[in-house]
Design an enzyme around this catalytic site. Structure first.
Site, mmCIF file in Angstrom:
data_model
loop_
_atom_site.group_PDB
_atom_site.id
_atom_site.type_symbol
_atom_site.label_atom_id
_atom_site.label_comp_id
_atom_site.label_asym_id
_atom_site.label_seq_id
_atom_site.Cartn_x
_atom_site.Cartn_y
_atom_site.Cartn_z
ATOM 1 N N SER A 1 0.821 -1.199 0.000
ATOM 2 C CA SER A 1 0.000 0.000 0.000
ATOM 3 C C SER A 1 0.864 1.262 0.000
ATOM 4 O O SER A 1 1.725 1.425 -0.852
ATOM 5 C CB SER A 1 -0.952 -0.050 1.203
ATOM 6 O OG SER A 1 -2.030 0.835 1.040
ATOM 7 N N ASP B 1 -5.454 -4.433 -2.116
ATOM 8 C CA ASP B 1 -4.496 -3.938 -1.122
ATOM 9 C C ASP B 1 -3.707 -5.061 -0.439
ATOM 10 O O ASP B 1 -4.275 -5.989 0.126
ATOM 11 C CB ASP B 1 -5.273 -3.146 -0.060
ATOM 12 C CG ASP B 1 -4.381 -2.286 0.798
ATOM 13 O OD1 ASP B 1 -3.325 -2.767 1.224
ATOM 14 O OD2 ASP B 1 -4.746 -1.121 1.052
#
Length: 252
Positions: A38, A151
């Site tokens: 991320s 993610d």
């Protein structure tokens, strides 16, 4: 000693990674490999591409990231990351690869079909980078190499395992500490808190794999989308890392 750096996700709080990297540069600790998920992946890639932490901070502030999010109602996620992808093309190159970076980088993403973490360290750079920060439900997943990717912090927000066997010392940097005095006052805060608690648990499971763990605790007072506080969070990462300089010098 060869130092490996594992950078967590943390949305806007991940800006603190830049401050940590600036301090490490001044202390004389240069990572030989970086793993990230991320916001940690974004920081790691730009740093490995040759941008200084201050340059990346300036870029974040100028781009106003929240202004380039686009709705995509009816899709698996409700927002595009198309404009972010264009920005990566602009600053990293349309045909950017992992091999172009000055420092090896490993990017973690979550394969939603298989329900597992997938690490990328070669070939196309942009697709894994986009995928690693595509929060499920909020953002459309990235289809890449037959996988549906979201993610990387969902299953592994402290990607230290990716560094095992690739360096002498593994330093984990966590930009998402829990605020144990937080109060839930709205549906939004309940959703944020639920995600935070779940993701933070997978960090605890991996902390023991780090030879050293950096967690600037003052970040707990900032919301996950506090991009307007970029300077403050950068400074928190920098000051905290400089405060533990003596301990870190053991790894130079």
């Amino acid at each position: 000693m060869q130092v490996g750096l594992a950078l967590s996700g943390g949305a806007a709080r991940g800006i603190a990674h830049l401050g940590v990297l600036k301090a490490l540069d001044e202390i004389g600790i240069k990572p030989s490999i970086i793993s990230g998920v991320s916001s940690g992946a974004i920081t790691g890639v730009f740093y490995a591409a040759g941008f200084t932490p201050d340059e990346v901070l300036k870029l974040i502030k100028e781009l106003r990231i929240y202004r380039i999010m686009r709705l995509a109602i009816g899709q698996v996620g409700i927002m595009h990351l198309d404009e972010v992808e264009k920005l990566y093309y602009k600053y990293l190159g349309e045909n950017a690869t992992f091999e172009d970076l000055n420092i090896p980088v490993i990017i973690g993403a979550t394969d939603m079909h298989a329900g597992r973490t997938v690490n990328f360290s070669s070939g196309n750079l942009i697709k894994p980078l986009i995928a690693s920060s595509a929060v499920p439900v909020l953002y459309r997943p990235v289809r890449y190499q037959g996988m549906l990717l979201n993610d990387g912090g969902l299953l592994d927000n402290m990607p230290v395992e990716a560094l095992v066997g690739k360096c002498d010392v593994k330093i984990g940097v966590h930009s998402n500490p829990l605020n144990h005095d937080a109060r839930i006052t709205s549906l939004r805060s309940m959703i944020e808190r639920t995600a935070h608690l779940a993701i933070n648990n997978n960090v605890k499971l991996r902390m023991h794999l780090c030879d050293y763990f950096i967690e600037p605790t003052d970040l707990k007072f900032y919301r996950l989308m506090s991009f307007s506080k970029a300077d403050e969070m950068f400074e928190i990462g920098y000051r905290y890392t400089m405060s533990i300089k003596k301990e870190l010098l053991k790894y130079t």
